[in-house]
Write a protein that holds these residues in place. Sequence first.
Motif, PDB file in Angstrom:
ATOM      1  N   GLU A 121      -1.389  13.613  -4.550  1.00 46.69           N
ATOM      2  CA  GLU A 121      -2.581  13.126  -4.114  1.00 46.69           C
ATOM      3  C   GLU A 121      -3.810  14.239  -3.816  1.00 46.69           C
ATOM      4  OE1 GLU A 121      -3.054  12.278   1.116  1.00 46.69           O
ATOM      5  OE2 GLU A 121      -0.797  12.961   0.376  1.00 46.69           O
ATOM      6  N   ALA A 122      -3.386  15.805  -4.184  1.00 42.31           N
ATOM      7  CA  ALA A 122      -4.251  16.190  -3.906  1.00 42.31           C
ATOM      8  C   ALA A 122      -5.025  16.186  -5.053  1.00 42.31           C
ATOM      9  CB  ALA A 122      -3.858  18.250  -3.971  1.00 42.31           C
ATOM     10  N   ILE A 123      -4.286  15.872  -6.009  1.00 41.50           N
ATOM     11  CA  ILE A 123      -4.895  16.331  -7.353  1.00 41.50           C
ATOM     12  C   ILE A 123      -5.966  14.984  -7.744  1.00 41.50           C
ATOM     13  CG2 ILE A 123      -4.942  16.396 -10.048  1.00 41.50           C
ATOM     14  CD1 ILE A 123      -2.186  18.574  -9.208  1.00 41.50           C
ATOM     15  N   ASP A 124      -5.355  14.277  -7.402  1.00 45.53           N
ATOM     16  CA  ASP A 124      -5.676  12.212  -7.453  1.00 45.53           C
ATOM     17  C   ASP A 124      -6.423  12.130  -8.987  1.00 45.53           C
ATOM     18  OD1 ASP A 124      -6.426   9.837  -6.395  1.00 45.53           O
ATOM     19  OD2 ASP A 124      -8.703  10.319  -5.828  1.00 45.53           O
ATOM     20  N   PRO A 125      -5.790  11.930 -10.231  1.00 48.64           N
ATOM     21  CA  PRO A 125      -5.514  11.803 -10.921  1.00 48.64           C
ATOM     22  C   PRO A 125      -6.095  10.369 -11.469  1.00 48.64           C
ATOM     23  CG  PRO A 125      -3.170  12.309 -11.382  1.00 48.64           C
ATOM     24  CD  PRO A 125      -4.025  12.466  -9.209  1.00 48.64           C
ATOM     25  N   PRO A 126      -7.183  10.112 -12.402  1.00 46.65           N
ATOM     26  CA  PRO A 126      -6.939   8.597 -12.777  1.00 46.65           C
ATOM     27  C   PRO A 126      -6.263   8.393 -13.420  1.00 46.65           C
ATOM     28  CG  PRO A 126      -8.630  10.042 -13.974  1.00 46.65           C
ATOM     29  CD  PRO A 126      -8.686  10.613 -13.131  1.00 46.65           C
ATOM     30  N   VAL A 127      -5.351   8.854 -14.300  1.00 45.95           N
ATOM     31  CA  VAL A 127      -4.064   8.889 -14.993  1.00 45.95           C
ATOM     32  C   VAL A 127      -3.389   9.509 -14.748  1.00 45.95           C
ATOM     33  CG1 VAL A 127      -3.660   8.968 -18.102  1.00 45.95           C
ATOM     34  CG2 VAL A 127      -5.972   7.893 -17.269  1.00 45.95           C
ATOM     35  N   ILE A 128      -1.567   8.971 -15.769  1.00 46.57           N
ATOM     36  CA  ILE A 128      -0.666   9.799 -14.971  1.00 46.57           C
ATOM     37  C   ILE A 128       0.005   9.420 -16.317  1.00 46.57           C
ATOM     38  CG2 ILE A 128       1.722  10.130 -13.911  1.00 46.57           C
ATOM     39  CD1 ILE A 128       0.108   9.646 -11.177  1.00 46.57           C
ATOM     40  N   VAL A 129       0.384  10.518 -17.394  1.00 42.64           N
ATOM     41  CA  VAL A 129       0.952  10.585 -17.987  1.00 42.64           C
ATOM     42  C   VAL A 129       2.844  11.294 -17.677  1.00 42.64           C
ATOM     43  CG1 VAL A 129       1.507  11.112 -20.866  1.00 42.64           C
ATOM     44  CG2 VAL A 129      -0.428  10.990 -20.038  1.00 42.64           C
ATOM     45  N   THR A 130       3.933  10.340 -18.423  1.00 40.21           N
ATOM     46  CA  THR A 130       4.866  10.613 -17.924  1.00 40.21           C
ATOM     47  C   THR A 130       6.049  10.884 -18.676  1.00 40.21           C
ATOM     48  OG1 THR A 130       5.651   8.338 -18.005  1.00 40.21           O
ATOM     49  CG2 THR A 130       5.070   8.483 -15.797  1.00 40.21           C
ATOM     50  N   LEU A 131       7.220  11.751 -18.910  1.00 41.11           N
ATOM     51  CA  LEU A 131       7.421  12.237 -20.175  1.00 41.11           C
ATOM     52  C   LEU A 131       8.447  12.054 -19.835  1.00 41.11           C
ATOM     53  CD1 LEU A 131       5.136  15.679 -20.748  1.00 41.11           C
ATOM     54  CD2 LEU A 131       4.365  13.063 -22.185  1.00 41.11           C
ATOM     55  N   GLY A 132       9.258  11.497 -20.468  1.00 42.23           N
ATOM     56  CA  GLY A 132      10.803  10.503 -20.865  1.00 42.23           C
ATOM     57  C   GLY A 132      11.047   9.793 -19.471  1.00 42.23           C
ATOM     58  N   ARG A 133      12.137   9.008 -19.336  1.00 41.33           N
ATOM     59  CA  ARG A 133      12.610   8.510 -18.776  1.00 41.33           C
ATOM     60  C   ARG A 133      12.578   8.114 -17.060  1.00 41.33           C
ATOM     61  NH1 ARG A 133      18.464   8.059 -17.323  1.00 41.33           N
ATOM     62  NH2 ARG A 133      19.034   9.926 -18.834  1.00 41.33           N
ATOM     63  N   PHE A 134      12.777   9.835 -16.850  1.00 43.79           N
ATOM     64  CA  PHE A 134      13.106  10.294 -15.241  1.00 43.79           C
ATOM     65  C   PHE A 134      12.091  10.218 -14.505  1.00 43.79           C
ATOM     66  CE2 PHE A 134      16.562  11.578 -16.257  1.00 43.79           C
ATOM     67  CZ  PHE A 134      17.942  11.545 -14.687  1.00 43.79           C
ATOM     68  N   SER A 135      10.529  10.408 -15.470  1.00 44.49           N
ATOM     69  CA  SER A 135       9.231  10.405 -14.227  1.00 44.49           C
ATOM     70  C   SER A 135       9.000   9.008 -14.683  1.00 44.49           C
ATOM     71  CB  SER A 135       8.636  10.996 -15.244  1.00 44.49           C
ATOM     72  OG  SER A 135       8.015  11.559 -16.234  1.00 44.49           O
ATOM     73  N   MET A 136       9.201   7.959 -15.140  1.00 42.28           N
ATOM     74  CA  MET A 136       8.509   7.387 -16.367  1.00 42.28           C
ATOM     75  C   MET A 136       9.027   6.088 -14.457  1.00 42.28           C
ATOM     76  SD  MET A 136       9.351   4.310 -18.651  1.00 42.28           S
ATOM     77  CE  MET A 136      10.766   3.804 -18.807  1.00 42.28           C
ATOM     78  N   SER A 137      10.118   6.490 -14.156  1.00 39.98           N
ATOM     79  CA  SER A 137      10.844   5.378 -13.348  1.00 39.98           C
ATOM     80  C   SER A 137      10.097   5.639 -12.047  1.00 39.98           C
ATOM     81  CB  SER A 137      12.802   5.645 -13.298  1.00 39.98           C
ATOM     82  OG  SER A 137      12.737   7.278 -12.862  1.00 39.98           O
ATOM     83  N   LEU A 138       9.670   6.713 -11.785  1.00 35.25           N
ATOM     84  CA  LEU A 138       9.507   6.845 -10.379  1.00 35.25           C
ATOM     85  C   LEU A 138       8.053   5.967 -10.013  1.00 35.25           C
ATOM     86  CD1 LEU A 138       8.998  10.765 -10.427  1.00 35.25           C
ATOM     87  CD2 LEU A 138      10.319   9.264  -9.115  1.00 35.25           C
ATOM     88  N   PHE A 139       7.162   5.775 -11.347  1.00 35.10           N
ATOM     89  CA  PHE A 139       6.295   4.537 -11.351  1.00 35.10           C
ATOM     90  C   PHE A 139       6.645   3.285 -11.458  1.00 35.10           C
ATOM     91  CE2 PHE A 139       4.516   9.019 -11.878  1.00 35.10           C
ATOM     92  CZ  PHE A 139       4.216   9.329 -10.705  1.00 35.10           C
ATOM     93  N   LEU A 140       7.567   3.253 -12.381  1.00 30.25           N
ATOM     94  CA  LEU A 140       8.114   2.115 -13.472  1.00 30.25           C
ATOM     95  C   LEU A 140       9.312   1.536 -13.167  1.00 30.25           C
ATOM     96  CD1 LEU A 140       5.146   2.498 -16.680  1.00 30.25           C
ATOM     97  CD2 LEU A 140       4.747   1.252 -14.002  1.00 30.25           C
ATOM     98  N   PRO A 141       9.884   1.676 -11.926  1.00 28.03           N
ATOM     99  CA  PRO A 141      11.267   1.350 -12.512  1.00 28.03           C
ATOM    100  C   PRO A 141      11.281   0.561 -12.776  1.00 28.03           C
ATOM    101  CG  PRO A 141      10.197   0.585 -10.059  1.00 28.03           C
ATOM    102  CD  PRO A 141       9.114   1.619 -10.664  1.00 28.03           C
ATOM    103  N   GLY A 142      12.940   0.410 -13.969  1.00 32.89           N
ATOM    104  CA  GLY A 142      13.328  -1.224 -14.876  1.00 32.89           C
ATOM    105  C   GLY A 142      12.898  -1.402 -15.680  1.00 32.89           C
TER     106      GLY A 142
END
Length: 221
Positions: A121-142
């Motif tokens: 929220e503080a950084i508010d980046p236009p792009v987030i790169v998730t590295l690996g399945r754990f971070s991906m699942s926070l935003f794209l579950p399933g």
Amino acid sequence: MVKVSARRLSAEIIQLIAQEVRGCTRCGLASGRTRAVPGEGPADARIMLIGEGPGYHEDRQGRPFVGQSGQFLDDLLAMAGLARADVFIANVVKCRPPQNRDPQPDEVATCTEHYLYRQIEAIDPPVIVTLGRFSMSLFLPGERITRIHGQPRKAGGRLIVPMLHPAAALHQPQNRPLIEADFRGLPAILARAEAEQAAARPGPASARPDDDRPLEQLSLF
């Protein structure tokens, strides 16, 4: 002046979160850590990278991605025309799980709710790169990372780019060309995200005579 003040406020929030992380005892991971790893990078970074959690070297130094996978990450960023100083790097959990085991659901929930989501929220980046399945699942579950790696998806008003973890390419050399190709595609993804962001930004009525469409309808993908 407003932009400078906003940037300063974001930097102060990031510093505050880092202080809280270093003293955190909210979950059991705190008892086994050497150093917590809040994350690092500019508070106005256009790209945020999110890994899983600190490893051995990160736990010793208190910095993200400083081991062998971190050296590879630096190489990957260079392929995208970026440097470590250009991006903010964080993890799903801020302390090293014992023996590098997977983070437990309660550990993930604690770290994300109290720290990671506040950083985003503080950084508010236009792009987030998730590295690996754990971070991906926070935003794209399933989703399956082997199926959608390198393909940007819209979530929470920003572009999420799921990618393989650098360690996966080091341990399985056949994955190296995949992650290298994904990183080379980052500049185009960032340019599209920023163009979409600019198109959605309110402007003079004369410049947008009929364009009252919400952000979701302006997607370039």
